[in-house]
Design a protein around this motif. Structure first.
Motif, PDB file in Angstrom:
ATOM      1  N   GLY A  25       0.665  -1.214   0.091  1.00 57.42           N
ATOM      2  CA  GLY A  25       0.173   0.026  -0.043  1.00 57.42           C
ATOM      3  C   GLY A  25       0.800   1.132  -0.057  1.00 57.42           C
TER       4      GLY A  25
ATOM      5  N   ALA B 240       1.530   3.905  -3.178  1.00 55.87           N
ATOM      6  CA  ALA B 240       1.353   5.441  -2.805  1.00 55.87           C
ATOM      7  C   ALA B 240       2.276   6.247  -3.441  1.00 55.87           C
ATOM      8  CB  ALA B 240       1.276   5.553  -1.387  1.00 55.87           C
TER       9      ALA B 240
ATOM     10  N   VAL C  20      -4.789   6.527 -10.663  1.00 58.39           N
ATOM     11  CA  VAL C  20      -4.341   5.174 -10.971  1.00 58.39           C
ATOM     12  C   VAL C  20      -5.105   4.029 -10.350  1.00 58.39           C
ATOM     13  CG1 VAL C  20      -2.356   5.149  -9.669  1.00 58.39           C
ATOM     14  CG2 VAL C  20      -2.370   3.813 -11.733  1.00 58.39           C
TER      15      VAL C  20
ATOM     16  N   HIS D  71      -4.528   0.305  -9.515  1.00 60.56           N
ATOM     17  CA  HIS D  71      -3.624  -0.771  -9.010  1.00 60.56           C
ATOM     18  C   HIS D  71      -4.488  -2.007  -8.557  1.00 60.56           C
ATOM     19  CE1 HIS D  71      -0.015   1.492  -8.772  1.00 60.56           C
ATOM     20  NE2 HIS D  71      -0.425   2.507  -8.135  1.00 60.56           N
TER      21      HIS D  71
ATOM     22  N   ASN E  99      -9.286  15.002  -2.748  1.00 65.90           N
ATOM     23  CA  ASN E  99      -8.696  14.009  -3.272  1.00 65.90           C
ATOM     24  C   ASN E  99      -8.921  12.749  -2.526  1.00 65.90           C
ATOM     25  OD1 ASN E  99      -7.961  14.915  -5.719  1.00 65.90           O
ATOM     26  ND2 ASN E  99      -6.047  16.146  -4.643  1.00 65.90           N
ATOM     27  N   LEU E 100      -9.082  11.602  -3.248  1.00 62.14           N
ATOM     28  CA  LEU E 100      -9.295  10.406  -2.500  1.00 62.14           C
ATOM     29  C   LEU E 100      -8.111   9.299  -2.793  1.00 62.14           C
ATOM     30  CD1 LEU E 100     -13.092  10.169  -3.084  1.00 62.14           C
ATOM     31  CD2 LEU E 100     -11.947  10.338  -0.716  1.00 62.14           C
ATOM     32  N   VAL E 101      -7.762   8.594  -1.769  1.00 62.88           N
ATOM     33  CA  VAL E 101      -7.248   7.166  -2.027  1.00 62.88           C
ATOM     34  C   VAL E 101      -7.925   6.061  -1.676  1.00 62.88           C
ATOM     35  CG1 VAL E 101      -5.046   6.026  -1.783  1.00 62.88           C
ATOM     36  CG2 VAL E 101      -4.985   8.308  -1.581  1.00 62.88           C
TER      37      VAL E 101
ATOM     38  N   THR F 272     -11.733   0.624 -15.572  1.00 65.28           N
ATOM     39  CA  THR F 272     -11.811   0.867 -14.261  1.00 65.28           C
ATOM     40  C   THR F 272     -13.032   1.729 -13.889  1.00 65.28           C
ATOM     41  OG1 THR F 272     -10.584   1.399 -12.451  1.00 65.28           O
ATOM     42  CG2 THR F 272     -10.056   2.669 -14.243  1.00 65.28           C
TER      43      THR F 272
ATOM     44  N   ASP G 187     -12.565   6.802 -10.682  1.00 68.46           N
ATOM     45  CA  ASP G 187     -12.042   8.377 -10.988  1.00 68.46           C
ATOM     46  C   ASP G 187     -11.127   8.723  -9.790  1.00 68.46           C
ATOM     47  OD1 ASP G 187     -10.909  10.275 -12.605  1.00 68.46           O
ATOM     48  OD2 ASP G 187     -12.812  11.298 -12.681  1.00 68.46           O
ATOM     49  N   CYS G 188     -10.327   7.932  -9.241  1.00 69.10           N
ATOM     50  CA  CYS G 188      -9.690   8.520  -8.101  1.00 69.10           C
ATOM     51  C   CYS G 188      -8.488   7.433  -7.765  1.00 69.10           C
ATOM     52  CB  CYS G 188     -10.530   8.243  -6.722  1.00 69.10           C
ATOM     53  SG  CYS G 188     -11.203   7.032  -6.369  1.00 69.10           S
ATOM     54  N   SER G 189      -7.457   7.663  -6.910  1.00 63.36           N
ATOM     55  CA  SER G 189      -6.483   6.740  -6.914  1.00 63.36           C
ATOM     56  C   SER G 189      -7.082   5.350  -6.028  1.00 63.36           C
ATOM     57  CB  SER G 189      -5.423   7.244  -5.867  1.00 63.36           C
ATOM     58  OG  SER G 189      -5.083   8.235  -6.666  1.00 63.36           O
ATOM     59  N   TRP G 190      -6.838   4.333  -6.335  1.00 65.56           N
ATOM     60  CA  TRP G 190      -7.566   3.144  -6.161  1.00 65.56           C
ATOM     61  C   TRP G 190      -6.375   1.909  -6.012  1.00 65.56           C
ATOM     62  CZ3 TRP G 190      -8.819  -1.825  -8.057  1.00 65.56           C
ATOM     63  CH2 TRP G 190      -9.835  -2.605  -7.288  1.00 65.56           C
ATOM     64  N   ILE G 191      -6.689   1.147  -4.973  1.00 60.17           N
ATOM     65  CA  ILE G 191      -5.802  -0.171  -4.987  1.00 60.17           C
ATOM     66  C   ILE G 191      -6.525  -1.373  -4.421  1.00 60.17           C
ATOM     67  CG2 ILE G 191      -4.602   0.378  -2.793  1.00 60.17           C
ATOM     68  CD1 ILE G 191      -2.057  -1.060  -3.833  1.00 60.17           C
ATOM     69  N   HIS G 192      -6.373  -2.566  -4.957  1.00 68.66           N
ATOM     70  CA  HIS G 192      -6.819  -3.853  -4.437  1.00 68.66           C
ATOM     71  C   HIS G 192      -5.604  -4.789  -4.282  1.00 68.66           C
ATOM     72  CE1 HIS G 192      -7.653  -8.112  -5.596  1.00 68.66           C
ATOM     73  NE2 HIS G 192      -7.954  -8.074  -4.357  1.00 68.66           N
TER      74      HIS G 192
ATOM     75  N   ALA H 169      -0.506   3.423   2.633  1.00 68.66           N
ATOM     76  CA  ALA H 169      -0.663   4.769   1.891  1.00 68.66           C
ATOM     77  C   ALA H 169      -0.825   5.996   2.660  1.00 68.66           C
ATOM     78  CB  ALA H 169      -1.954   4.684   0.751  1.00 68.66           C
TER      79      ALA H 169
ATOM     80  N   PRO I 288      -5.324  14.577   1.092  1.00 67.92           N
ATOM     81  CA  PRO I 288      -6.430  13.646   0.707  1.00 67.92           C
ATOM     82  C   PRO I 288      -7.211  12.887   1.862  1.00 67.92           C
ATOM     83  CG  PRO I 288      -4.269  12.597   0.290  1.00 67.92           C
ATOM     84  CD  PRO I 288      -4.055  14.016   1.229  1.00 67.92           C
TER      85      PRO I 288
ATOM     86  N   PHE J 119      -8.386   8.963   2.970  1.00 63.78           N
ATOM     87  CA  PHE J 119      -8.332   7.736   2.619  1.00 63.78           C
ATOM     88  C   PHE J 119      -9.211   6.750   2.981  1.00 63.78           C
ATOM     89  CE2 PHE J 119      -4.222   9.831   3.180  1.00 63.78           C
ATOM     90  CZ  PHE J 119      -3.523   9.116   2.000  1.00 63.78           C
TER      91      PHE J 119
END
Lengths: 408, 318
Positions: free
Chosen positions: A75, A79, A214, A216, B46-48, B66, B69-74, B87, B107, B109
């Motif tokens: 994570g 970042a 982005v 991920h 802003n969002l993560v 996708t 429209d923001c920072s994203w992780i799985h 993060a 941002p 989270f």
């Protein structure tokens, strides 16, 4: 950097864990997320102490498990900064799921892996069971044989991991206790030289870059999964050349030369052993002794375990007549992994030495120089006979009746 | 620092800039998409975002598409909380080191997980993150079942529901255990803010989400996410199912501040019998057989007792 300057001597007495911690400090790692486990605990303890005393600028997250440690690293890495952690054995086993996710997402992470046996039975000492567990996880994997090398490899791991052609996580291996808890002379680089060698972290697809959102860790099916894994594999295979380049650059700043396959006495060797970790240094002493006896012995150790240097291994072994591949991990129902790798490297070459597989040193059992000499003497019989004089696999140094397997 | 939208009416809210866009393949009528839109659209910051493995993840980030429209992780099923904690920590460090300029707005989270990822497999990770006090909001999309794998029980599945791994049969009325009280557990972590929300009460929900965004430290939101597929109502009945949940007090809407102050945020004018909530969903159909009627009575008693408890706690301020 805003952190306090640490005064280092030209020569420090560090064990492998301190060597790791110093490399992490000099790399100015942004986030370390970790959970303690023997014998790697002191890597993070030392680092936490440096943090507590103002020598480290980043953050240390002491999480509740190794799985969380690697999850936090991924994570934090996604970042957009430099991350590292350390673990051993069961801890590695718990975080293995996330190892695949880190490499699949091409997140640079450095993992200081202090090699230790996997339970059961529970054992805290060094063998390569955890190193082998990382085989197919898509990480670059480097091996060190001493605290000096642990320091050097961990420093170089950052540069390799973050290289634009690689962008893959890297494991810096060392032997539990034999390296991690053995204090030796280590010649550190100055903080400035070390940091400049690695360079500033260059974020790529950083989640904290809000100008370019982005995604991920997507889902793929058969339509794209293969292409993703193929590109990842291609990057991992290509990383070999980057590792060589980094080794060369490191030689310029440190004077210490590393090769992706280390060898000793191989110029005229007829019998050779292939091994990982500290056994290499013991084998060097055995080789010297045997040369005096007239046995042409040599030793080969892949410094780079992943990507496996198939061609370089084959070249190094091209004149050997008998080779023992030494696996320091319970074989799990077949020949050892190193045996398989080396056999794979040699099969398509004209050099087809007699190959043996020795399982040794499990759970921290010593491999003495005398035992190594005996192994070479057995190999010499094979070399003279031009064929195997025993079975393919032998568990050496185990109590009780001799255990050997697989007859041709 | 926060830049939150003024919520006047549903129309202006629903036409706000989207961070959760089309191209997802969630079931028609899935409450997940409604809740996620409401959460993301509650702020202009802003969002993560991280998502646990589950319906939301597999339906919104299918390469090469996708919905985010923001920072994203799985990363995995269990570790959405720890991923966002990583993060969030990196954000702190990069600001401290000056690699993110100090005048860059902070941002927010957010981690999303289903009830499987929250109540069960990811619980340890959430607990760890809350104990360490990371500054993020965890939103549980609670549909009371492992929907992504096709309807297995979770520790959020309520008593009497029929699931594939706790099926109703000739000698079983389905799930035997009561739903885990996740909100109390999360409040007991010392979280500065925990709340239950439901998408039908959107104004209440957005208010709580905005409060969550304004709170420093770990915030837990349990969002009731009616599941058309597993609860087996028609796709156009999602809000009706949610209405029945909140109006029967099966899913009461309340918040707990700093682990103590409890506020009930929605008091139905006409409380609906639990029987009506259960009758609406074929997953409880078998409870209406004479031999299972006692489960419905138990349900009602438990819901009444819980409502009583919440009211007393609200009054007592402890």
């Amino acid at each position: 950097m805003n952190s306090k300057q640490m005064e280092l001597n030209t020569v420090e007495v560090w064990d492998g864990n301190m060597a790791n911690a110093q490399a992490l400090r000099q790399a100015a790692v942004d986030v370390v997320a970790a959970y303690p486990i023997t014998p790697s605990t002191a890597t993070v303890e030392n680092y936490a102490s440096m943090h507590a005393n103002g020598y480290v600028d980043g953050e240390v997250i002491m999480v509740e498990s190794e799985h969380a440690a690697m999850s936090g690293c991924v994570g934090a890495g996604a970042a957009g900064g430099r991350v590292a952690t350390a673990t051993s054995s069961q801890g590695l086993a718990l975080m293995i799921e996330v190892l695949y996710q880190a490499s699949g997402m091409r997140i640079p992470v450095v993992l200081c892996l202090v090699n230790r046996a996997l339970a059961a039975p529970l054992n805290v000492n060094g063998d390569h069971s955890d190193l082998y567990l990382t085989r197919d996880s898509g990480w670059v994997s480097l091996d060190s044989f001493s605290p000096q090398e642990a320091y050097d490899m961990t420093l170089m791991s950052f540069k390799i991991s973050e290289h634009e052609k690689v962008r893959l996580p890297v494991i810096s291996n060392q032997d539990g206790f034999m390296t991690s808890h053995t204090a030796q002379n280590v010649r550190p680089l100055s903080d400035e030289v070390a940091y400049n060698f690695i360079g500033d972290y260059k974020p790529l697809n950083a989640m904290l870059d809000f100008s370019k959102p982005v995604t991920h860790g997507v889902q793929t099916e058969h339509d794209w999964h293969f292409e993703h894994k193929a590109k990842q594999h291609a990057a991992l295979m290509a990383s070999k050349e980057v590792v060589k380049e980094v080794f060369e650059e490191f030689e310029k700043v440190s004077g210490r030369k590393y090769n992706i396959v280390e060898s000793y006495g191989m110029e005229d060797a007829e019998v050779a052993i292939v091994c990982l970790g500290t056994t290499y240094e013991s084998a060097i002493l055995a080789v010297d002794k045997l040369k005096e006896e007239g046995i042409k012995a040599g030793v080969v150790a892949p410094r780079l375990f992943r990507p496996f240097p198939l061609v370089e291994i084959a070249q190094t072994l091209q004149n050997a007549k008998a080779v023992a591949c030494m696996d320091r991990s319970a074989p799990g129902g077949t020949v050892g992994a190193l045996y398989n790798e080396v056999a794979g490297a040699l099969f398509n070459t004209s050099a087809r030495p007699v190959l043996r597989n020795l399982i040794y040193g499990l759970g921290g059992r010593d491999m003495t120089i005398n035992e190594l000499c005996d192994i070479y003497r057995d190999l010499n019989k094979d070399a003279k006979a031009g064929k195997l004089t025993g079975k393919i696999q032998k568990l050496t140094g185990v109590r009780g009746p001799e255990l050997s397997f697989y007859e041709l | 620092m926060s830049n939150q939208k003024e919520i006047k009416n549903l129309k202006t809210f629903s036409t706000a800039a989207e961070r959760f866009e089309g191209s997802h393949v969630l079931c028609p009528g899935c409450a997940h998409s409604i809740i996620v839109r409401e959460v993301l659209n509650a702020t202009n910051d802003n969002l993560v975002v991280s998502a646990a493995t589950g319906c939301l993840e597999v339906c919104t980030a299918i390469y090469p598409h996708t919905s985010w429209d923001c920072s994203w992780i799985h990363i995995g099923f269990e570790n959405a909380s720890t991923a966002i904690a990583g993060a969030e920590t990196m954000n702190k460090v990069l600001r401290k080191k000056g690699r993110i300029p100090a005048d860059t707005p902070q941002p927010k989270f957010v981690a999303f997980g289903g009830d499987g990822a929250t109540y069960d497999i990811g619980f340890q990770f959430i607990s760890g993150c809350f104990e360490r006090g990371h500054d993020f909001m965890y939103v549980c999309l609670d549909n009371e079942v492992y929907a992504n794998t096709g309807g297995q029980r979770s520790s959020s599945t309520p008593i009497g529901a029929s699931t594939t791994t706790a099926p109703a049969g000739t000698v079983s009325y389905g799930e035997k255990k009561n739903k885990k009280d996740i909100l109390s557990i999360m409040a007991a972590h010392g979280s500065p803010y925990v709340a239950q929300v439901a998408p039908n009460k959107w104004k209440d929900m957005v208010k709580k989400i905005q409060r969550g965004f304004d709170t420093e430290g770990p915030v837990f939101i349990n969002a009731m996410s009616a599941c058309t597929t597993e609860w087996r109502f028609k796709p156009d009945q999602t809000i009706e199912a949610s209405d029945l949940a909140t109006d029967s007090l099966v899913f009461p809407l309340y918040e707990i501040i700093d682990g103590t102050e409890l506020n009930i945020t929605y008091r139905p004018k006409n409380i609906v019998p639990v029987r009506d909530y259960l009758a609406f969903q074929p997953r409880f159909k078998h409870l209406f057989a004479p031999e299972n009627e006692h489960i419905i009575e138990e349900w009602q008693k438990r819901v009444d007792a819980r409502w009583e408890y919440l009211q007393r706690r609200e009054e007592a301020r402890v």
